[in-house]
Design an enzyme around this catalytic site. Structure first.
Site, PDB file in Angstrom:
ATOM      1  N   LYS A 112       0.897  -1.473  -0.001  1.00 26.84           N
ATOM      2  CA  LYS A 112      -0.515  -0.377   0.164  1.00 26.84           C
ATOM      3  C   LYS A 112       0.754   1.087  -0.312  1.00 26.84           C
ATOM      4  O   LYS A 112       0.411   1.721  -0.546  1.00 26.84           O
ATOM      5  CB  LYS A 112      -1.391  -0.028   1.133  1.00 26.84           C
ATOM      6  CG  LYS A 112      -2.185  -0.769   0.940  1.00 26.84           C
ATOM      7  CD  LYS A 112      -3.070  -0.845   2.069  1.00 26.84           C
ATOM      8  CE  LYS A 112      -4.042  -1.659   1.469  1.00 26.84           C
ATOM      9  NZ  LYS A 112      -5.500  -1.798   1.745  1.00 26.84           N
ATOM     10  N   LYS A 193      -4.069  -9.804  -5.787  1.00 29.08           N
ATOM     11  CA  LYS A 193      -4.974  -9.792  -4.825  1.00 29.08           C
ATOM     12  C   LYS A 193      -6.532  -9.426  -5.258  1.00 29.08           C
ATOM     13  O   LYS A 193      -6.125  -7.700  -5.319  1.00 29.08           O
ATOM     14  CB  LYS A 193      -5.299 -10.291  -3.221  1.00 29.08           C
ATOM     15  CG  LYS A 193      -6.169 -10.412  -2.938  1.00 29.08           C
ATOM     16  CD  LYS A 193      -5.698  -9.598  -0.619  1.00 29.08           C
ATOM     17  CE  LYS A 193      -5.868  -7.929  -0.764  1.00 29.08           C
ATOM     18  NZ  LYS A 193      -7.683  -7.411  -0.689  1.00 29.08           N
ATOM     19  N   LYS A 196     -10.823  -3.659  -2.749  1.00 26.75           N
ATOM     20  CA  LYS A 196     -11.346  -2.824  -3.321  1.00 26.75           C
ATOM     21  C   LYS A 196     -10.658  -1.374  -3.643  1.00 26.75           C
ATOM     22  O   LYS A 196     -11.434  -0.230  -4.059  1.00 26.75           O
ATOM     23  CB  LYS A 196     -11.904  -1.733  -1.181  1.00 26.75           C
ATOM     24  CG  LYS A 196     -13.082  -2.287  -1.018  1.00 26.75           C
ATOM     25  CD  LYS A 196     -14.015  -1.611   0.429  1.00 26.75           C
ATOM     26  CE  LYS A 196     -13.478  -3.368   0.836  1.00 26.75           C
ATOM     27  NZ  LYS A 196     -12.714  -3.153   2.123  1.00 26.75           N
TER      28      LYS A 196
HETATM   29  P1  ATP Z   1      -8.825  -2.406   0.282  1.00 23.75           P
HETATM   30  O1  ATP Z   1      -8.229  -2.371  -1.299  1.00 23.75           O
HETATM   31  O2  ATP Z   1      -8.771  -1.046   0.805  1.00 23.75           O
HETATM   32  O3  ATP Z   1      -7.621  -2.748   1.866  1.00 23.75           O
HETATM   33  P2  ATP Z   1      -9.686  -5.223   0.508  1.00 23.75           P
HETATM   34  O4  ATP Z   1     -11.082  -5.396  -0.172  1.00 23.75           O
HETATM   35  O5  ATP Z   1      -8.241  -5.824   0.583  1.00 23.75           O
HETATM   36  O6  ATP Z   1      -9.922  -3.281   0.833  1.00 23.75           O
HETATM   37  P3  ATP Z   1     -10.265  -5.310   3.701  1.00 23.75           P
HETATM   38  O7  ATP Z   1     -11.443  -4.441   4.610  1.00 23.75           O
HETATM   39  O8  ATP Z   1      -8.994  -4.992   3.218  1.00 23.75           O
HETATM   40  O9  ATP Z   1     -10.931  -5.107   1.892  1.00 23.75           O
HETATM   41  O10 ATP Z   1     -10.759  -6.717   3.582  1.00 23.75           O
HETATM   42  C1  ATP Z   1     -12.289  -6.769   4.596  1.00 23.75           C
HETATM   43  C2  ATP Z   1     -12.128  -8.679   4.632  1.00 23.75           C
HETATM   44  O11 ATP Z   1     -11.908  -9.258   3.078  1.00 23.75           O
HETATM   45  C3  ATP Z   1     -10.995  -9.114   5.333  1.00 23.75           C
HETATM   46  O12 ATP Z   1     -11.641 -10.283   6.208  1.00 23.75           O
HETATM   47  C4  ATP Z   1     -10.041  -9.714   3.860  1.00 23.75           C
HETATM   48  O13 ATP Z   1      -9.115 -11.262   4.738  1.00 23.75           O
HETATM   49  C5  ATP Z   1     -11.380 -10.117   4.023  1.00 23.75           C
HETATM   50  N1  ATP Z   1     -10.735 -10.042   1.409  1.00 23.75           N
HETATM   51  C6  ATP Z   1      -9.958  -8.579   1.071  1.00 23.75           C
HETATM   52  N2  ATP Z   1      -9.380  -9.013  -0.168  1.00 23.75           N
HETATM   53  C7  ATP Z   1     -10.245 -10.012  -0.649  1.00 23.75           C
HETATM   54  C8  ATP Z   1      -9.926 -11.062  -1.799  1.00 23.75           C
HETATM   55  N3  ATP Z   1      -9.380 -10.909  -2.735  1.00 23.75           N
HETATM   56  N4  ATP Z   1     -10.326 -12.658  -1.034  1.00 23.75           N
HETATM   57  C9  ATP Z   1     -10.925 -13.033  -0.196  1.00 23.75           C
HETATM   58  N5  ATP Z   1     -11.068 -12.236   0.757  1.00 23.75           N
HETATM   59  C10 ATP Z   1     -10.394 -10.856   1.324  1.00 23.75           C
HETATM   60 MG    MG Z   2      -7.154  -5.174   2.939  1.00 17.92          MG
END
Ligand code: ATP
Ligand code: MG
Length: 324
Positions: A112, A193, A196
């Protein structure tokens, strides 16, 4: 007494199928067996800049998606992190026992930080705040996607270090990972991965995407150069689509897809995703019809868990010799 579960999602963008398959779906399945706290972690979201009015709206949208994904507010507490002062308070106390080197080697921090022009201290402190989230409720189980396992390991290290310096104060959290769909990759780049915060319209399937948008995104998803699906030699793009499909529809197997042409395979994946999201989208529309409803869920969750948070803060302050 039921064991306590804590987990969270950042209101940092549109929730996607990775968040659902890696987190929310699992939460809904386990909630009746535990005393569950599911948190909208807005203090984590601001570790990278968020437009204030968008963040405020995303907090409510995320709460509604929790409910739509099957989290039952009568059974589980749905709360906003910044509505409970203990998260930030405990994070400070824990940051004082956390060596800098532990934080700077975290892969999420490195990934990040690379994308930011100036890196805020909050981004480095992110896993300490996450540790505080968990320890504040003395949670025993933390169901997260595979991407958060390094942070969870760190949380255990911090808890251990605090306990050995100041005496047994915190319950040691264990991990709890779903078996299928633990890590969903980006449709545009299956080596990254799904996130969001990633840019590009073909990267993620949002939980609120319409069926035709979902079909279009899946049709454009990266595959490999073979003419048909070969489960034995499939590349990361096909493997990712298969794990998405399997997590949405458990009857789909490697045998089902062997020899399928890519067009047919992608249609099968899209059908499985659309069928899985349809009832969620329906429940989302119902939950958001009355904005007072979401507000009341958040207030109720807060009142239910606030005493536990306050207890932990008192206990931690006493352990450290701070003024109580
Ligand atoms: P950001 O990019 O803002 O970090 P993010 O998509 O990684 O967003 P988070 O809010 O950080 O989402 O994570 C929320 C939950 O979703 C956590 O439990 C994380 O492990 C899970 N998660 C996030 N991305 C994935 C993914 N690609 N596959 C499976 N689980 C995920
Ligand atoms: Mg995340």
């Amino acid at each position: 007494m039921k064991a306590r579960v804590f987990s969270g999602v950042q209101p940092s963008g549109q929730l996607h199928i990775g968040n659902y398959l890696g987190a929310l779906k699992n939460w809904a399945e386990i909630q009746s067996r535990y005393e569950s706290i599911f948190c909208i972690v807005d203090l984590h979201a601001v570790t990278v800049y968020q437009k204030p009015e968008e963040l405020a709206a995303k907090i409510r949208e995320t709460a509604a998606l929790f409910i739509a994904a099957g989290i039952d507010p009568a059974q589980s507490s749905i709360v906003v992190q910044s509505s409970i002062p203990g998260h930030a308070e405990l994070a400070w106390m824990l940051s004082c026992v956390t060596p800098l080197g532990w934080l700077s080697r975290m892969t999420q921090f490195k990934a990040k930080a690379e994308k930011q022009e100036t890196v805020g201290d909050g981004l480095l402190q992110y896993p300490v705040l996450m540790t505080a989230d968990i320890l504040l409720y003395q949670a025993a189980i933390v169901p997260v996607g595979d991407d958060q396992s390094q942070h969870l390991e760190l949380a255990r290290d911090i808890a251990h270090r605090f306990n050995s310096l100041y005496g047994e104060t915190f319950v040691m959290p264990a991990t709890h990972l779903p078996t299928v769909g633990a890590r969903i990759m980006g449709l545009d780049d299956p080596t990254q991965k799904m996130s969001k915060s990633a840019s590009g319209s073909g990267h993620a399937i949002a939980l609120l995407d319409e069926p035709k948008v979902i079909r279009k995104k899946i049709a454009r998803a990266t595959t490999d150069s073979q003419p048909a699906v070969d489960p034995e030699t499939m590349g990361p793009g096909i493997a990712n689509l298969l794990s998405i499909a399997q997590a949405c529809e458990s009857s789909i197997s490697k045998e089902t897809i062997a020899g399928m042409r890519y067009g047919d395979f992608k249609k099968l994946v899209a059908d499985a995703v659309i069928a899985r999201l349809e009832p969620i989208q329906q429940r989302y529309r119902e939950a958001t019809r009355d904005p007072v409803y979401i507000e009341s869920v958040l207030q109720e969750g807060r009142s239910r868990i606030l005493p536990t948070a306050e207890d932990t803060i008192q206990k931690t302050k006493r352990a450290m010799g701070l003024y109580t």
